[in-house]
Write a protein that holds these residues in place. Structure first.
Motif, mmCIF file in Angstrom:
data_model
loop_
_atom_site.group_PDB
_atom_site.id
_atom_site.type_symbol
_atom_site.label_atom_id
_atom_site.label_comp_id
_atom_site.label_asym_id
_atom_site.label_seq_id
_atom_site.Cartn_x
_atom_site.Cartn_y
_atom_site.Cartn_z
ATOM 1 N N SER A 35 0.824 -1.213 0.000
ATOM 2 C CA SER A 35 0.000 0.000 0.000
ATOM 3 C C SER A 35 0.855 1.258 0.000
ATOM 4 O O SER A 35 0.422 2.311 -0.481
ATOM 5 C CB SER A 35 -0.936 0.015 1.207
ATOM 6 O OG SER A 35 -0.242 0.337 2.397
ATOM 7 N N HIS A 47 -11.072 1.772 5.374
ATOM 8 C CA HIS A 47 -10.356 0.904 4.426
ATOM 9 C C HIS A 47 -10.351 1.501 3.026
ATOM 10 O O HIS A 47 -9.488 1.192 2.208
ATOM 11 C CB HIS A 47 -10.977 -0.502 4.405
ATOM 12 C CG HIS A 47 -9.996 -1.561 4.013
ATOM 13 N ND1 HIS A 47 -9.553 -1.721 2.725
ATOM 14 C CD2 HIS A 47 -9.346 -2.487 4.750
ATOM 15 C CE1 HIS A 47 -8.694 -2.712 2.678
ATOM 16 N NE2 HIS A 47 -8.546 -3.195 3.905
ATOM 17 N N ASN A 48 -11.304 2.390 2.752
ATOM 18 C CA ASN A 48 -11.328 2.981 1.415
ATOM 19 C C ASN A 48 -10.161 3.950 1.185
ATOM 20 O O ASN A 48 -10.073 4.553 0.126
ATOM 21 C CB ASN A 48 -12.673 3.623 1.103
ATOM 22 C CG ASN A 48 -12.988 4.827 1.964
ATOM 23 O OD1 ASN A 48 -12.157 5.332 2.717
ATOM 24 N ND2 ASN A 48 -14.217 5.297 1.859
ATOM 25 N N VAL A 50 -7.462 2.904 0.425
ATOM 26 C CA VAL A 50 -6.812 2.259 -0.722
ATOM 27 C C VAL A 50 -7.787 2.031 -1.882
ATOM 28 O O VAL A 50 -7.446 1.353 -2.850
ATOM 29 C CB VAL A 50 -6.125 0.921 -0.324
ATOM 30 C CG1 VAL A 50 -4.972 1.177 0.626
ATOM 31 C CG2 VAL A 50 -7.107 -0.069 0.246
ATOM 32 N N ARG A 51 -8.963 2.636 -1.816
ATOM 33 C CA ARG A 51 -9.933 2.444 -2.900
ATOM 34 C C ARG A 51 -9.465 3.150 -4.162
ATOM 35 O O ARG A 51 -9.110 4.321 -4.149
ATOM 36 C CB ARG A 51 -11.305 2.979 -2.499
ATOM 37 C CG ARG A 51 -12.290 2.761 -3.635
ATOM 38 C CD ARG A 51 -13.695 2.819 -3.199
ATOM 39 N NE ARG A 51 -14.546 2.547 -4.346
ATOM 40 C CZ ARG A 51 -15.822 2.773 -4.356
ATOM 41 N NH1 ARG A 51 -16.420 3.247 -3.278
ATOM 42 N NH2 ARG A 51 -16.532 2.506 -5.422
ATOM 43 N N HIS A 52 -9.481 2.417 -5.243
ATOM 44 C CA HIS A 52 -9.057 2.953 -6.542
ATOM 45 C C HIS A 52 -10.271 3.495 -7.289
ATOM 46 O O HIS A 52 -11.332 2.871 -7.280
ATOM 47 C CB HIS A 52 -8.374 1.845 -7.352
ATOM 48 C CG HIS A 52 -7.622 2.362 -8.520
ATOM 49 N ND1 HIS A 52 -8.239 2.692 -9.712
ATOM 50 C CD2 HIS A 52 -6.304 2.625 -8.680
ATOM 51 C CE1 HIS A 52 -7.324 3.125 -10.558
ATOM 52 N NE2 HIS A 52 -6.145 3.097 -9.956
ATOM 53 N N VAL A 77 -10.334 -7.022 -6.827
ATOM 54 C CA VAL A 77 -10.329 -5.617 -6.425
ATOM 55 C C VAL A 77 -9.048 -4.961 -6.921
ATOM 56 O O VAL A 77 -7.974 -5.546 -6.839
ATOM 57 C CB VAL A 77 -10.421 -5.484 -4.881
ATOM 58 C CG1 VAL A 77 -10.355 -4.030 -4.448
ATOM 59 C CG2 VAL A 77 -11.696 -6.147 -4.352
ATOM 60 N N ASN A 79 -6.756 -1.799 -6.021
ATOM 61 C CA ASN A 79 -6.505 -0.868 -4.924
ATOM 62 C C ASN A 79 -5.478 0.168 -5.338
ATOM 63 O O ASN A 79 -4.610 -0.098 -6.167
ATOM 64 C CB ASN A 79 -5.988 -1.606 -3.683
ATOM 65 C CG ASN A 79 -7.080 -2.337 -2.945
ATOM 66 O OD1 ASN A 79 -8.224 -1.909 -2.917
ATOM 67 N ND2 ASN A 79 -6.727 -3.446 -2.331
ATOM 68 N N SER A 80 -5.553 1.327 -4.702
ATOM 69 C CA SER A 80 -4.574 2.401 -4.896
ATOM 70 C C SER A 80 -3.447 2.271 -3.882
ATOM 71 O O SER A 80 -3.645 1.751 -2.787
ATOM 72 C CB SER A 80 -5.235 3.763 -4.693
ATOM 73 O OG SER A 80 -6.145 4.037 -5.702
ATOM 74 N N THR A 81 -2.308 2.807 -4.251
ATOM 75 C CA THR A 81 -1.178 2.887 -3.334
ATOM 76 C C THR A 81 -0.922 4.356 -3.000
ATOM 77 O O THR A 81 -1.392 5.253 -3.705
ATOM 78 C CB THR A 81 0.088 2.275 -3.961
ATOM 79 O OG1 THR A 81 0.363 2.946 -5.194
ATOM 80 C CG2 THR A 81 -0.088 0.787 -4.222
ATOM 81 N N PHE A 86 -1.133 1.377 -8.283
ATOM 82 C CA PHE A 86 -2.255 0.473 -8.022
ATOM 83 C C PHE A 86 -1.775 -0.962 -8.006
ATOM 84 O O PHE A 86 -0.669 -1.272 -8.452
ATOM 85 C CB PHE A 86 -3.354 0.657 -9.071
ATOM 86 C CG PHE A 86 -2.935 0.224 -10.461
ATOM 87 C CD1 PHE A 86 -3.240 -1.050 -10.932
ATOM 88 C CD2 PHE A 86 -2.235 1.088 -11.292
ATOM 89 C CE1 PHE A 86 -2.850 -1.457 -12.203
ATOM 90 C CE2 PHE A 86 -1.841 0.695 -12.569
ATOM 91 C CZ PHE A 86 -2.148 -0.584 -13.021
#
Length: 162
Positions: A35, A47-48, A50-52, A77, A79-81, A86
């Motif tokens: 992450s 938790h969002n 890391v939501r992309h 899923v 995810n964003s870093t 991602f």
């Protein structure tokens, strides 16, 4: 500047736990590392974090509906870093229960998805996301339901079929 895709080993498992509101209560070192956030930056955050933006909301709607019914779900899923990159995962998300059988939080273990699965998921998610942008989440839900009905399975079965 190009956006970097991050990857991880097939044997690596990314783990996080959240409370009932989706705030992170635990993240293993693998999750922290990919992450790009520190443990301090993750714990207590939704938790969002890391939501992309390329992740269709309808999949999260499905995920939360399952969890609120006390059921696990498997989902692909993106995810964003922290650095703007991602990564893709195949997530198994389960409710965590106390000794009285009451849901007290959620646990997610994620593995690296196969390239073959992503070749199916990426165009599907792009389609669902475009529908959400133009017509809303209900239209996206309708399209996903149509696809699953055509395949004769639910989302979880679909995930494991690819």
């Amino acid at each position: 500047m190009s956006v970097q895709e991050h990857s991880f080993d097939e044997k690596t498992i990314l783990v996080s736990k959240t409370d009932l509101q989706g705030h992170i209560t635990y993240a293993n070192q693998n999750f922290i590392k990919i992450s790009g956030f520190s443990e301090k930056e993750l714990i207590g955050k939704p938790h969002n974090i890391v939501r992309h933006p390329q992740m269709p909301a309808v999949v999260f709607k499905l995920l939360w509906n399952n969890l609120k019914n006390g059921e696990e779900i498997n989902a692909y899923v993106i995810n964003s870093t922290k650095d703007g990159g991602f990564y893709w995962v195949l997530a198994n998300v389960t409710p965590s229960f106390n000794s009285e059988g009451k849901v007290i939080g959620y646990h997610s273990a994620r593995r690296k998805p196969t390239k073959e699965a992503l070749n199916v998921i990426k165009p599907l998610y792009n389609e669902l996301l475009q529908i959400e942008k133009s017509s809303g989440i209900d239209a996206s839900q309708k399209r996903l339901n149509e696809i699953l009905q055509e395949k004769g399975c639910d989302y979880d079965e679909f995930v494991f079929s690819i």
